[in-house]
Design a protein around this motif. Structure first.
Motif, PDB file in Angstrom:
ATOM      1  N   ARG A  53       0.835  -1.214   0.000  1.00 43.91           N
ATOM      2  CA  ARG A  53       0.000   0.000   0.000  1.00 43.91           C
ATOM      3  C   ARG A  53       0.865   1.258   0.000  1.00 43.91           C
ATOM      4  NH1 ARG A  53      -3.213  -1.600   3.576  1.00 43.91           N
ATOM      5  NH2 ARG A  53      -1.961  -1.015   5.362  1.00 43.91           N
ATOM      6  N   GLN A  54       1.853   1.300   0.887  1.00 47.65           N
ATOM      7  CA  GLN A  54       2.699   2.492   0.970  1.00 47.65           C
ATOM      8  C   GLN A  54       3.525   2.697  -0.296  1.00 47.65           C
ATOM      9  OE1 GLN A  54       4.965   3.494   4.407  1.00 47.65           O
ATOM     10  NE2 GLN A  54       3.580   2.386   5.778  1.00 47.65           N
ATOM     11  N   VAL A  55       4.079   1.623  -0.827  1.00 45.47           N
ATOM     12  CA  VAL A  55       4.885   1.741  -2.041  1.00 45.47           C
ATOM     13  C   VAL A  55       4.006   2.182  -3.206  1.00 45.47           C
ATOM     14  CG1 VAL A  55       6.231   0.426  -3.733  1.00 45.47           C
ATOM     15  CG2 VAL A  55       6.699   0.162  -1.298  1.00 45.47           C
ATOM     16  N   ASN A  56       2.833   1.596  -3.343  1.00 40.61           N
ATOM     17  CA  ASN A  56       1.923   1.963  -4.424  1.00 40.61           C
ATOM     18  C   ASN A  56       1.525   3.435  -4.331  1.00 40.61           C
ATOM     19  OD1 ASN A  56       0.267   1.372  -6.730  1.00 40.61           O
ATOM     20  ND2 ASN A  56      -1.490   1.421  -5.359  1.00 40.61           N
ATOM     21  N   ASP A  57       1.188   3.883  -3.127  1.00 40.75           N
ATOM     22  CA  ASP A  57       0.748   5.265  -2.942  1.00 40.75           C
ATOM     23  C   ASP A  57       1.861   6.281  -3.188  1.00 40.75           C
ATOM     24  OD1 ASP A  57      -1.720   4.250  -2.289  1.00 40.75           O
ATOM     25  OD2 ASP A  57      -1.531   4.626  -0.131  1.00 40.75           O
ATOM     26  N   ARG A  58       3.074   5.954  -2.789  1.00 42.66           N
ATOM     27  CA  ARG A  58       4.149   6.943  -2.846  1.00 42.66           C
ATOM     28  C   ARG A  58       5.089   6.797  -4.026  1.00 42.66           C
ATOM     29  NH1 ARG A  58       6.160   6.998   3.168  1.00 42.66           N
ATOM     30  NH2 ARG A  58       7.908   8.071   2.230  1.00 42.66           N
ATOM     31  N   LEU A  59       5.287   5.574  -4.494  1.00 42.00           N
ATOM     32  CA  LEU A  59       6.273   5.363  -5.556  1.00 42.00           C
ATOM     33  C   LEU A  59       5.651   4.897  -6.868  1.00 42.00           C
ATOM     34  CD1 LEU A  59       8.979   3.477  -3.452  1.00 42.00           C
ATOM     35  CD2 LEU A  59       8.741   5.929  -3.824  1.00 42.00           C
ATOM     36  N   GLY A  60       4.467   4.336  -6.797  1.00 47.55           N
ATOM     37  CA  GLY A  60       3.809   3.819  -7.988  1.00 47.55           C
ATOM     38  C   GLY A  60       3.746   2.306  -7.986  1.00 47.55           C
TER      39      GLY A  60
ATOM     40  N   GLN B  50       4.577   0.126 -10.152  1.00 49.28           N
ATOM     41  CA  GLN B  50       5.696  -0.621 -10.725  1.00 49.28           C
ATOM     42  C   GLN B  50       6.728  -1.010  -9.670  1.00 49.28           C
ATOM     43  OE1 GLN B  50       5.194   2.626 -11.142  1.00 49.28           O
ATOM     44  NE2 GLN B  50       7.090   3.746 -11.500  1.00 49.28           N
ATOM     45  N   TRP B  51       6.709  -0.359  -8.500  1.00 51.44           N
ATOM     46  CA  TRP B  51       7.695  -0.651  -7.453  1.00 51.44           C
ATOM     47  C   TRP B  51       7.160  -1.587  -6.378  1.00 51.44           C
ATOM     48  CZ3 TRP B  51      12.295   0.167  -8.966  1.00 51.44           C
ATOM     49  CH2 TRP B  51      12.581   1.191  -9.837  1.00 51.44           C
ATOM     50  N   VAL B  52       5.885  -1.984  -6.453  1.00 52.42           N
ATOM     51  CA  VAL B  52       5.312  -2.856  -5.420  1.00 52.42           C
ATOM     52  C   VAL B  52       5.982  -4.216  -5.441  1.00 52.42           C
ATOM     53  CG1 VAL B  52       3.219  -4.053  -4.664  1.00 52.42           C
ATOM     54  CG2 VAL B  52       3.104  -1.649  -5.346  1.00 52.42           C
TER      55      VAL B  52
ATOM     56  N   ALA C  81      11.484  -7.444   0.681  1.00 51.14           N
ATOM     57  CA  ALA C  81      11.009  -7.789   2.026  1.00 51.14           C
ATOM     58  C   ALA C  81      11.004  -9.299   2.239  1.00 51.14           C
ATOM     59  CB  ALA C  81       9.614  -7.219   2.258  1.00 51.14           C
ATOM     60  N   LYS C  82      10.664 -10.047   1.211  1.00 54.88           N
ATOM     61  CA  LYS C  82      10.657 -11.511   1.301  1.00 54.88           C
ATOM     62  C   LYS C  82      12.065 -12.028   1.570  1.00 54.88           C
ATOM     63  CE  LYS C  82       9.289 -15.780   0.319  1.00 54.88           C
ATOM     64  NZ  LYS C  82       8.414 -16.575   1.052  1.00 54.88           N
ATOM     65  N   ILE C  83      13.034 -11.514   0.826  1.00 50.92           N
ATOM     66  CA  ILE C  83      14.423 -11.952   0.995  1.00 50.92           C
ATOM     67  C   ILE C  83      14.974 -11.519   2.345  1.00 50.92           C
ATOM     68  CG2 ILE C  83      16.793 -11.590   0.206  1.00 50.92           C
ATOM     69  CD1 ILE C  83      15.632 -11.301  -2.605  1.00 50.92           C
ATOM     70  N   GLU C  84      14.747 -10.261   2.698  1.00 47.92           N
ATOM     71  CA  GLU C  84      15.369  -9.680   3.886  1.00 47.92           C
ATOM     72  C   GLU C  84      14.808 -10.217   5.194  1.00 47.92           C
ATOM     73  OE1 GLU C  84      18.003  -8.081   3.894  1.00 47.92           O
ATOM     74  OE2 GLU C  84      18.173  -6.929   2.059  1.00 47.92           O
TER      75      GLU C  84
END
Length: 178
Positions: free
Chosen positions: A56-63, A65-67, A74-77
């Motif tokens: 949600r945050q990535v979509n709202d702030r970065l678009g 394409q970055w989700v 996050a999965k790897i880390e």
């Protein structure tokens, strides 16, 4: 005398049962049952909620394409887990679902206290870090993964050892199943 011995025997029996129960469980099983309440440190508790919050945050702030790159990182880390601390490095320990170093978070306006106490702030630090990577020139998922793992990968003075690790990390991030 029996009144004094009976409580002792009961206490020993309870301890024996408790120790036996602990021996049959792995540490992960024990902490899953008896560990702290995951909602104690912020409003995000389950892995699904963490993934939704990141998306949600990535979509709202970065678009949009970055989700997917954010979820792969996050999965790897951390496997979408809050309050995870990475291994000690010369730069400190990375924290949170997106594993942001404390000095990096502080340079993004998030204090060590906020980073340690709130999953929402850990996610915020990760999103701000991604914003910085975009400002530095990341245009693809591979470039985002590269920037995430090494700060500014577009600096021509990168060390070869760091470059090998960066390439390995990029492959993991791009191929991660979310």
């Amino acid at each position: 005398m029996i009144k004094a011995i009976l409580p002792s025997i009961c206490a020993m029996a309870v301890m024996a049962v408790s120790v036996h129960a602990l021996e049959d469980e792995t540490p992960g099983q024990f902490f899953a049952k008896y560990g702290p309440n995951p909602t104690y440190h912020g409003s995000v508790s389950s892995k699904e909620e963490v993934a939704r919050s990141i998306a949600r945050q990535v979509n709202d702030r970065l678009g949009s394409q970055w989700v997917e790159p954010a979820l792969q990182i996050a999965k790897i880390e951390s496997g979408y887990t809050c309050h995870v601390k990475g291994p000690k490095t010369r730069h400190g320990r990375a924290v949170g679902p997106l594993q942001v170093l404390v000095p990096s978070a502080e340079s993004l306006g998030i204090s060590k206290y906020e980073l340690d106490s709130s999953c929402a702030m850990q996610i915020e630090a990760g999103v701000r870090h991604m914003e910085r990577c975009i400002q530095l020139g990341a245009k693809t998922a591979a470039q985002m993964a590269s920037c995430h793992v090494s700060g500014n990968p577009f600096n021509r003075l990168a060390i070869r050892k760091a470059e090998r690790y960066r390439q390995k990390y990029i492959k993991m991030a791009v191929n991660a199943k979310i």
